[in-house]
Design a protein around this motif. Structure first.
Motif, PDB file in Angstrom:
ATOM      1  N   VAL A   1      -4.067  -1.694   6.919  1.00 28.34           N
ATOM      2  CA  VAL A   1      -4.018  -0.482   6.093  1.00 28.34           C
ATOM      3  C   VAL A   1      -2.566   0.008   5.998  1.00 28.34           C
ATOM      4  CG1 VAL A   1      -4.654   1.966   6.055  1.00 28.34           C
ATOM      5  CG2 VAL A   1      -6.403   0.242   6.454  1.00 28.34           C
TER       6      VAL A   1
ATOM      7  N   MET B   1      -0.869  -8.104  -0.739  1.00 25.24           N
ATOM      8  CA  MET B   1      -1.595  -7.412  -1.808  1.00 25.24           C
ATOM      9  C   MET B   1      -1.797  -8.416  -2.945  1.00 25.24           C
ATOM     10  SD  MET B   1      -2.690  -4.386  -1.787  1.00 25.24           S
ATOM     11  CE  MET B   1      -1.626  -3.222  -0.992  1.00 25.24           C
TER      12      MET B   1
ATOM     13  N   PHE C   1     -10.192  -2.996   0.156  1.00 26.29           N
ATOM     14  CA  PHE C   1     -10.189  -3.673   1.453  1.00 26.29           C
ATOM     15  C   PHE C   1     -11.652  -4.023   1.723  1.00 26.29           C
ATOM     16  CE2 PHE C   1      -9.933  -4.425   5.867  1.00 26.29           C
ATOM     17  CZ  PHE C   1      -8.629  -4.420   6.307  1.00 26.29           C
TER      18      PHE C   1
ATOM     19  N   VAL D   1      -6.111   2.034  -6.677  1.00 25.65           N
ATOM     20  CA  VAL D   1      -6.396   2.008  -5.238  1.00 25.65           C
ATOM     21  C   VAL D   1      -6.780   0.585  -4.807  1.00 25.65           C
ATOM     22  CG1 VAL D   1      -7.910   2.923  -3.427  1.00 25.65           C
ATOM     23  CG2 VAL D   1      -7.161   4.402  -5.298  1.00 25.65           C
ATOM     24  N   PRO D   2      -6.049   0.000  -3.840  1.00 23.11           N
ATOM     25  CA  PRO D   2      -6.397  -1.360  -3.388  1.00 23.11           C
ATOM     26  C   PRO D   2      -7.744  -1.389  -2.660  1.00 23.11           C
ATOM     27  CG  PRO D   2      -4.232  -0.674  -2.546  1.00 23.11           C
ATOM     28  CD  PRO D   2      -4.856   0.528  -3.173  1.00 23.11           C
TER      29      PRO D   2
ATOM     30  N   LYS E   1      -5.274   5.901  -0.269  1.00 18.95           N
ATOM     31  CA  LYS E   1      -4.323   4.844   0.072  1.00 18.95           C
ATOM     32  C   LYS E   1      -4.993   3.488  -0.130  1.00 18.95           C
ATOM     33  CE  LYS E   1      -1.624   3.537   4.201  1.00 18.95           C
ATOM     34  NZ  LYS E   1      -0.265   3.908   3.808  1.00 18.95           N
ATOM     35  N   CYS E   2      -6.273   3.397   0.250  1.00 24.31           N
ATOM     36  CA  CYS E   2      -7.064   2.184  -0.012  1.00 24.31           C
ATOM     37  C   CYS E   2      -8.546   2.549   0.023  1.00 24.31           C
ATOM     38  CB  CYS E   2      -6.745   1.084   0.998  1.00 24.31           C
ATOM     39  SG  CYS E   2      -7.413   1.353   2.625  1.00 24.31           S
ATOM     40  N   CYS E   3      -9.341   1.638  -0.500  1.00 21.35           N
ATOM     41  CA  CYS E   3     -10.787   1.838  -0.455  1.00 21.35           C
ATOM     42  C   CYS E   3     -11.370   0.723   0.400  1.00 21.35           C
ATOM     43  CB  CYS E   3     -11.386   1.800  -1.866  1.00 21.35           C
ATOM     44  SG  CYS E   3     -13.181   1.866  -1.836  1.00 21.35           S
ATOM     45  N   CYS E   4     -11.913   1.091   1.533  1.00 23.15           N
ATOM     46  CA  CYS E   4     -12.534   0.108   2.422  1.00 23.15           C
ATOM     47  C   CYS E   4     -13.992  -0.045   1.978  1.00 23.15           C
ATOM     48  CB  CYS E   4     -12.434   0.606   3.862  1.00 23.15           C
ATOM     49  SG  CYS E   4     -13.275  -0.476   5.013  1.00 23.15           S
TER      50      CYS E   4
ATOM     51  N   MET F   1       0.843  -1.200   0.000  1.00 15.62           N
ATOM     52  CA  MET F   1       0.000   0.000   0.000  1.00 15.62           C
ATOM     53  C   MET F   1       0.879   1.251   0.000  1.00 15.62           C
ATOM     54  SD  MET F   1      -3.625  -0.213   1.576  1.00 15.62           S
ATOM     55  CE  MET F   1      -3.120  -1.433   2.689  1.00 15.62           C
TER      56      MET F   1
ATOM     57  N   VAL G   1      -6.584  -6.115  -0.703  1.00 16.90           N
ATOM     58  CA  VAL G   1      -5.804  -6.316   0.519  1.00 16.90           C
ATOM     59  C   VAL G   1      -6.285  -7.621   1.150  1.00 16.90           C
ATOM     60  CG1 VAL G   1      -5.172  -5.365   2.771  1.00 16.90           C
ATOM     61  CG2 VAL G   1      -5.719  -3.816   0.867  1.00 16.90           C
TER      62      VAL G   1
END
Ligand SMILES: NC(=O)c1ccc[n+]([C@@H]2O[C@H](COP(=O)([O-])OP(=O)(O)OC[C@H]3O[C@@H](n4cnc5c(N)ncnc54)[C@H](O)[C@@H]3O)[C@@H](O)[C@H]2O)c1
Ligand SMILES: Nc1ncnc2c1ncn2[C@@H]1O[C@H](COP(=O)(O)OP(=O)(O)OP(=O)(O)O)[C@@H](O)[C@H]1O
Length: 277
Positions: free
Chosen positions: A106, A113, A80, A77-78, A54-57, A1, A252
């Motif tokens: 995170v 990944m 989660f 965007v990874p 940084k990531c998409c939850c 990430m 993730v």
């Protein structure tokens, strides 16, 4: 990430009971660690919401994850995924995740990944991405679909039946599975062509490498294109090109994640009823 980024995007299916409580808890914990938290309630989430994240939850089920594809792929965007859906095949985490586990992952601790191949379909100036599949079907459920498929310009076959599914490895456990197609490990950079109820005594799925470009020439005037379960209304039956996209999508996963465990537990795949693991 990406460690230089500080924004966490929450894509939330608010129709799910407890979604608001969960997003409040996790975003509260992230804010205390000085993350910027953006909670996106729109469905599908707009692409630009993913910029600089940084990531998409994703809080919801598979449909909510599918709705994040174009933004996640465009901005790298990874995803989660926390499952609040019925099956939630693609979401690894549950709402029992603790604040510490969430923040650790995170920050890349105890996390892996996973990169997934996606497909693009293009016609004219239009281009679409799919995380599960593209399907070509007749407009009327009562009508048979007839279509010719070429691979890099070479004739493959004339298909006649209910339709054709062009599936990513991720999508092989979805519609492709129901149509009798193969399960493909998500790390394989290939894609599958599976016909739906083919009207022939001999038919099998085909698996293509990621360099192959397929052309689909539908013979029905009213054929429809379906992308991850949604009809693409702009397609009017023009020659359609399907191939592996240069973009990918990252998920993730907790360290030690097993795709086969997910297949066994969520899809009831294989296994021995005497030794359930
Ligand atoms: N006969 C079928 O099996 C059939 C028919 C139409 C659509 N679908 C699938 O539904 C997907 C859209 O999902 P949705 O949640 O928006 O609609 P939906 O709520 O109608 O879900 C369909 C089901 O497919 C599951 N699913 C979705 N993606 C999956 C995957 N990669 N692996 C395993 N299961 C998966 C979902 O959890 C759900 O149970 C389409 O991409 C297509 O693959 C399947
Ligand atoms: N933020 C949202 N607002 C309104 N509707 C949404 C939102 N997110 C998703 N949806 C709708 O809810 C549908 C079902 O959501 P989702 O797939 O997440 O749950 P599910 O069907 O219970 O789970 P699964 O697909 O894993 O079985 C989606 O296909 C979509 O149409």
């Amino acid at each position: 990430m990406n460690s230089s980024k500080n924004k966490i995007l929450f894509a939330v299916n608010r129709t799910k009971p407890n979604a608001d409580i969960l997003v409040k808890r996790l975003s509260g914990a992230a804010k205390r660690e000085n993350f910027e938290c953006v909670i996106e309630g729109k469905f599908p989430p707009p692409e630009d919401a993913f910029k600089d994240a940084k990531c998409c939850c994703v809080i919801g089920g598979d449909g909510t994850i599918l709705s994040c594809l174009s933004g996640a792929a465009k901005y790298g965007v990874p995803i989660f995924g926390i499952n609040l859906g019925k099956l939630g095949f693609m979401a690894t985490f549950t709402d029992s995740i603790s604040d510490e586990e969430f923040l650790d992952m995170v920050n890349g601790k105890n996390a892996e990944m996973e990169t997934r191949t996606i497909l693009s379909a293009s016609f004219g100036k239009n281009r679409f991405l799919a995380l599960n599949e593209f399907a070509v079907k007749s407009q009327s459920p009562a009508e048979i679909l007839s279509a010719e498929v070429l691979a890099d310009g070479e004739f493959v076959a004339d298909f006649v039946g209910d339709g054709l599914i062009f599936s990513t490895p991720t999508g092989t456990s979805a519609y492709n599975l129901s149509a009798g197609g193969p399960l493909i490990h998500p790390k394989a950079r290939v894609f599958a062509l599976t016909s739906i109820c083919p009207h022939t005594l001999s038919n099998r799925s085909l698996v293509f490498d990621s360099e192959t470009k397929l052309e689909i020439r539908a013979k029905n005037p009213n054929a429809v294109l379906i992308r991850d379960g949604n009809v693409e209304k702009s397609w009017r039956g023009e020659p359609l090109f399907v191939e592996a996209a240069p973009e990918t999508v990252k998920f993730v996963r907790p360290a030690g994640h097993s795709h086969f465990y997910i297949l066994r537990t969520k899809l009831g795949w294989g296994g021995n009823p005497r030794t359930q693991r």
